[in-house]
Scaffold this active site. Structure first.
Site, PDB file in Angstrom:
ATOM      1  N   SER A   1       0.797  -0.988  -0.264  1.00 29.04           N
ATOM      2  CA  SER A   1       0.103  -0.165  -0.381  1.00 29.04           C
ATOM      3  C   SER A   1       0.795   1.008   0.039  1.00 29.04           C
ATOM      4  O   SER A   1       1.889   1.577   0.203  1.00 29.04           O
ATOM      5  CB  SER A   1      -0.822  -0.072   1.310  1.00 29.04           C
ATOM      6  OG  SER A   1      -0.269  -0.610   2.159  1.00 29.04           O
TER       7      SER A   1
ATOM      8  N   GLU B   1      -1.046  10.521 -10.206  1.00 30.55           N
ATOM      9  CA  GLU B   1      -2.351  10.511 -10.330  1.00 30.55           C
ATOM     10  C   GLU B   1      -2.920  10.188  -9.530  1.00 30.55           C
ATOM     11  O   GLU B   1      -3.274  10.016  -8.584  1.00 30.55           O
ATOM     12  CB  GLU B   1      -2.089   9.257 -10.985  1.00 30.55           C
ATOM     13  CG  GLU B   1      -0.691   8.496 -11.734  1.00 30.55           C
ATOM     14  CD  GLU B   1       0.354   7.319 -11.386  1.00 30.55           C
ATOM     15  OE1 GLU B   1      -0.263   6.020 -10.931  1.00 30.55           O
ATOM     16  OE2 GLU B   1       1.285   7.659 -12.076  1.00 30.55           O
TER      17      GLU B   1
ATOM     18  N   LYS C   1      -6.086   9.204  -7.317  1.00 32.93           N
ATOM     19  CA  LYS C   1      -6.174   7.640  -6.622  1.00 32.93           C
ATOM     20  C   LYS C   1      -8.127   6.976  -6.405  1.00 32.93           C
ATOM     21  O   LYS C   1      -8.153   7.965  -5.461  1.00 32.93           O
ATOM     22  CB  LYS C   1      -5.501   8.346  -5.157  1.00 32.93           C
ATOM     23  CG  LYS C   1      -5.342   6.592  -4.162  1.00 32.93           C
ATOM     24  CD  LYS C   1      -4.654   6.871  -3.434  1.00 32.93           C
ATOM     25  CE  LYS C   1      -4.597   5.843  -2.075  1.00 32.93           C
ATOM     26  NZ  LYS C   1      -6.019   5.221  -1.748  1.00 32.93           N
TER      27      LYS C   1
ATOM     28  N   ARG D   1      -6.698  -8.150  -4.379  1.00 27.57           N
ATOM     29  CA  ARG D   1      -4.797  -7.940  -3.798  1.00 27.57           C
ATOM     30  C   ARG D   1      -5.442  -8.448  -2.348  1.00 27.57           C
ATOM     31  O   ARG D   1      -3.518  -8.872  -1.816  1.00 27.57           O
ATOM     32  CB  ARG D   1      -4.746  -6.058  -2.971  1.00 27.57           C
ATOM     33  CG  ARG D   1      -3.861  -5.026  -2.204  1.00 27.57           C
ATOM     34  CD  ARG D   1      -4.028  -4.548  -1.163  1.00 27.57           C
ATOM     35  NE  ARG D   1      -2.887  -3.857  -1.229  1.00 27.57           N
ATOM     36  CZ  ARG D   1      -2.733  -3.962   0.926  1.00 27.57           C
ATOM     37  NH1 ARG D   1      -3.496  -3.997   0.654  1.00 27.57           N
ATOM     38  NH2 ARG D   1      -1.993  -3.332   1.019  1.00 27.57           N
TER      39      ARG D   1
ATOM     40  N   GLU E   1      -6.913  -0.436 -10.665  1.00 27.34           N
ATOM     41  CA  GLU E   1      -8.077  -0.119  -9.980  1.00 27.34           C
ATOM     42  C   GLU E   1      -9.496  -0.473 -10.507  1.00 27.34           C
ATOM     43  O   GLU E   1      -9.637   0.202 -11.517  1.00 27.34           O
ATOM     44  CB  GLU E   1      -8.120   0.992  -9.546  1.00 27.34           C
ATOM     45  CG  GLU E   1      -9.337   1.511  -8.335  1.00 27.34           C
ATOM     46  CD  GLU E   1      -7.667   1.299  -6.733  1.00 27.34           C
ATOM     47  OE1 GLU E   1      -6.598   0.676  -7.061  1.00 27.34           O
ATOM     48  OE2 GLU E   1      -8.098   1.323  -5.387  1.00 27.34           O
TER      49      GLU E   1
ATOM     50  N   LYS F   1      -3.952  13.036   0.591  1.00 23.48           N
ATOM     51  CA  LYS F   1      -4.936  12.913   0.601  1.00 23.48           C
ATOM     52  C   LYS F   1      -5.911  14.128   0.198  1.00 23.48           C
ATOM     53  O   LYS F   1      -4.893  14.701   0.610  1.00 23.48           O
ATOM     54  CB  LYS F   1      -5.496  12.148   1.675  1.00 23.48           C
ATOM     55  CG  LYS F   1      -5.304  10.909   2.105  1.00 23.48           C
ATOM     56  CD  LYS F   1      -6.078   9.923   1.755  1.00 23.48           C
ATOM     57  CE  LYS F   1      -5.461   8.687   2.194  1.00 23.48           C
ATOM     58  NZ  LYS F   1      -6.220   7.507   2.399  1.00 23.48           N
TER      59      LYS F   1
ATOM     60  N   CYS G   1      -4.757   0.472  35.452  1.00 23.96           N
ATOM     61  CA  CYS G   1      -5.777  -0.158  33.890  1.00 23.96           C
ATOM     62  C   CYS G   1      -7.048  -0.519  34.345  1.00 23.96           C
ATOM     63  O   CYS G   1      -7.258  -1.127  35.434  1.00 23.96           O
ATOM     64  CB  CYS G   1      -4.517  -1.487  33.596  1.00 23.96           C
ATOM     65  SG  CYS G   1      -5.282  -1.888  32.249  1.00 23.96           S
TER      66      CYS G   1
ATOM     67  N   CYS H   1      -7.129  -4.062  33.929  1.00 28.45           N
ATOM     68  CA  CYS H   1      -7.608  -5.073  34.210  1.00 28.45           C
ATOM     69  C   CYS H   1      -6.411  -5.155  36.337  1.00 28.45           C
ATOM     70  O   CYS H   1      -6.983  -6.393  37.096  1.00 28.45           O
ATOM     71  CB  CYS H   1      -6.418  -6.281  34.081  1.00 28.45           C
ATOM     72  SG  CYS H   1      -4.528  -4.664  34.186  1.00 28.45           S
TER      73      CYS H   1
END
Ligand code: IVH
Length: 669
Positions: A83, A115, A117, A138, A175, A307, A401, A403
């Site tokens: 990726s 290019e 996406k 993929r 794609e 992005k 925590c 726990c």
């Protein structure tokens, strides 16, 4: 009582729908008309609207209404399908270039193939002698599903290519996507265009795929026999010549400024496109440079996805839960009123860590802005203070925590600050929350990769006390499992099969799967290359020789301290010993054909033609090894500009051969 009756009636309808989904989508033999199917679906949706307590994971309001078939044959990609790493602003792009310059050890003018996406599903097409012989999804990047027949129904995918210059053996990658106009017709069945493409592509029956008009654009190659093409942009032109569609907006740009300006413009214009685009991909145009730069564990060094800004929405925090990760990090998660952000229903958003909550003063019942960008986990951006009630109280981050153990904030000697993250100190498998996460990591795709044993199943088996430690996976009570809801004979035998298959694992994967903090895939590989076999690795631990790993170029104090801490815990050591007796951990097979086999190298000083990282991969590609401290076993010391004199002296004393950068490159030819 009335509520019970309504619920039973509701669940009956859900079960009915599930049955028809299977008949339609998996078996391709529906027994009711589309109209009757829609009626059941609407009845369910109406019931949910009327009675807010009705909820089921298989409801058409939540699930996509189909289950892609699990029955595809798998095939290992000849070249991994990795990726891309993401950039969100020009600073990220500058860092991207900086890393490239560091790797190459010089600043050069870079040319980019830019290019769009497309947000679809990637596919790889193998052509031999001009015929499409196989098409795969993929998958996990290493192994894909063979979906040749489904891909053949896509009109943009040529099945025969007669061009004389079309390579005899090549994998073309691109794609698969669906246009927005087509998605609008299917809106009721799928959450977004990407899911529609994926669902359609992975139907067992190619006739089902044919029903949804899919498109394909090609943008790269996997395996490529004798590649004589010099630039990515030239390759895109070749693709067109061979009969593939490429994106009409692909272009070449030369600087970060040009990239950012184009990104700004395209971000606005993207809504006029016929398909969803979630960013731009920038690839170094020179294929020779791409080859030099190579890959990190998950992505190429020569490409990045820039992005577009995230989709966002407002919602209200209902609660804040604390999640414990496998390394003990306490992550606060906001449970929010479900809200649709860019086609995906979001009901959780990460709050990152304690400091982030304090900094933004985030409280339960606050109205918050939530952002979601592609595959990145949704997160809270800001609080709408105007909507906050006077009675609202600050959120107090728990000091224990879940726990029960006290948590700590570690002091970071490098930044001279306490970490923003609060942690449950690693006590092996004693913290139940961490233990279950460690097991999830153990079976995850990049670790043992056990098909049919996903995170949800681990949680279920944990709740049923079927597993407490990783080794329990290999001693499961299958009779009990076959009696559980949702498990049939077939799924139990599939699980048994994949658990058995996972027993054969390479040393690097195994070392990664144990989940030692700071030992990711790359570091696990380094440790495996150094120790070669599991018995040898365990000897290092038993004989308290962890410090020796400092010899490995790439392993530093952080990793050494983490390894020591991990193995101080006797139960961790026992678990690994136990696992090594159950599993078949194969020794690391180093490339034994290279010119530099059995030769070890060390560098001192700056190299003039490349970075240390590139030099190291060159040596390793040729079967040699690189160490970071001088000892008797070292064969060559390579000297760059301004070497450390002490090292040179030491090497001379031990009779180690000393090479200049040029002499070393001559060794390699
Ligand atoms: S190149 C090694 N080019 O983005 C890099 N990917 O996160 C190979 N994608 O899985 C990918 N448009 O599904 C590349 N022009 C483009 C792309 C593109 C979309 C997708 C692809 C890939 C993901 C990477």
């Amino acid at each position: 009582m009335k509520e019970d009756k309504i619920r039973i009636n509701y669940l009956k309808k859900i079960n009915d729908l599930k049955k028809h989904n299977k008949l339609y989508f998996e078996d391709s033999s529906p027994v009711i008309s589309d109209k009757d199917y829609d009626q059941i679906k609407n009845e369910i949706l109406n019931l949910e609207k009327k009675f807010s307590y009705l909820k089921d994971a298989s409801s058409p309001s939540i699930s996509l209404g189909y289950t892609p078939s699990k029955n595809f044959i798998k095939s290992k990609h000849r070249v991994k399908m990795l990726s891309l790493s993401n950039a969100f602003d020009s600073e990220d792009l500058e860092n991207f270039e900086k890393k490239i310059f560091n790797y190459l050890n010089k600043k050069i003018k870079l040319e980019y193939s830019v290019e769009p996406k497309i947000d679809g599903i990637s596919a790889s097409l193998t052509y031999k002698n001009g015929s499409l012989i196989m098409g795969t999804s993929r998958g996990d990047g290493i192994t894909g599903e063979v979906i040749t027949e489904n891909l053949k129904t896509i009109k943009d995918i040529p099945q025969k290519i007669t061009s004389k210059d079309f390579p005899k053996d090549i994998e073309i990658r691109g794609e698969v996507f669906i246009k927005r106009s087509e998605f609008d017709k299917l809106k009721n069945d799928f959450a977004n265009p990407r899911n529609a493409a994926s669902g359609s592509l992975r139907q067992k029956n190619p006739n089902e795929t044919k029903k949804i008009p899919l498109n394909f654009v090609a943008y790269t190659y996997g395996y490529f026999e004798s590649n004589k093409i010099r630039k990515q942009s030239d390759f895109l032109n070749f693709l067109q010549r061979w009969g593939f569609k490429t994106n009409e907006h692909n272009k070449i740009l030369n600087s970060i400024d040009d990239l950012t300006n184009f990104h700004k413009k395209f971000e606005k214009e993207r809504f006029d496109l016929e398909y969803d685009v979630d960013g731009l991909v920038y690839k170094i145009n020179s294929l020779e440079l791409q080859k030099r730069l190579g890959f990190t564990a998950n992505s190429p060094r020569w490409a990045i996805a820039h992005k577009f800004s995230a989709d966002s929405a407002f919602s209200q925090i209902v609660d804040i839960n604390i999640q414990v990760g496998r390394t003990g990090a306490l992550t606060p998660v906001a449970r929010i009123k479900p809200v649709n952000i860019g086609g995906v229903v979001v009901s959780n958003a990460t709050l990152h860590n304690e400091d982030e909550i304090i900094r933004k003063d985030i409280r339960i019942h606050d109205t918050v802005k939530i952002e979601r960008a592609g595959d990145v986990i949704p997160h809270v951006i800001s609080v709408d203070l105007k909507k906050r009630k006077k009675s609202s109280k600050k959120f107090i981050f728990p000091k224990k925590c879940p726990c029960g153990f006290d948590t700590i904030k570690e002091f970071n000697k490098v930044t001279n600050k306490f970490d923003a993250v609060r942690r449950c100190p690693d006590r092996g498998f004693e913290c139940e929350k961490m233990a279950v996460e460690k097991i999830k990591h153990f079976i995850s795709k990049e670790a043992l990769n056990i098909d049919g044993l996903g995170k949800k199943v681990v949680e279920k088996f944990w709740d049923l006390k079927l597993i407490r430690f990783p080794q329990d996976i290999f001693n499961l009570d299958y009779t009990q499992i076959s009696k559980l809801e949702g498990w049939g004979d077939l799924s139990v035998s599939n699980l048994k099969f994949s658990i058995n298959q996972s027993k054969k694992v390479s040393l690097d994967k195994f070392l990664y799967s144990i989940g030692i903090r700071h030992i990711g895939i790359e570091n696990a590989k380094l440790l495996a290359e150094y120790t070669i076999s599991i018995s040898n690795f365990l000897n290092f631990i038993k004989n308290k020789k962890i410090n020796e790993f400092l010899n490995i170029d790439g392993i530093g104090d952080t990793q050494i301290n983490s390894l020591k801490k991990f193995f101080e815990n006797k139960s961790n050591y026992k678990i690994i010993e136990k696992l090594s007796s159950i599993l078949n951990i194969s020794d690391l097979k180093l490339n034994k054909n290279g010119k530099l086999l059995n030769n070890s190298f060390m560098f001192t000083g700056k190299l003039s033609n490349m970075s240390r990282a590139e030099a190291k991969s060159l040596i390793e590609e040729n079967s040699g090894s690189v160490v970071s401290s001088i000892n008797k076993k070292l064969k060559y010391l390579i000297i760059g500009e301004k070497p450390t004199n002490r090292k040179v002296e030491q090497a001379k004393e031990l009779g180690i051969k000393i090479l200049s950068e040029k002499e070393w490159l001559n060794l390699l030819n």
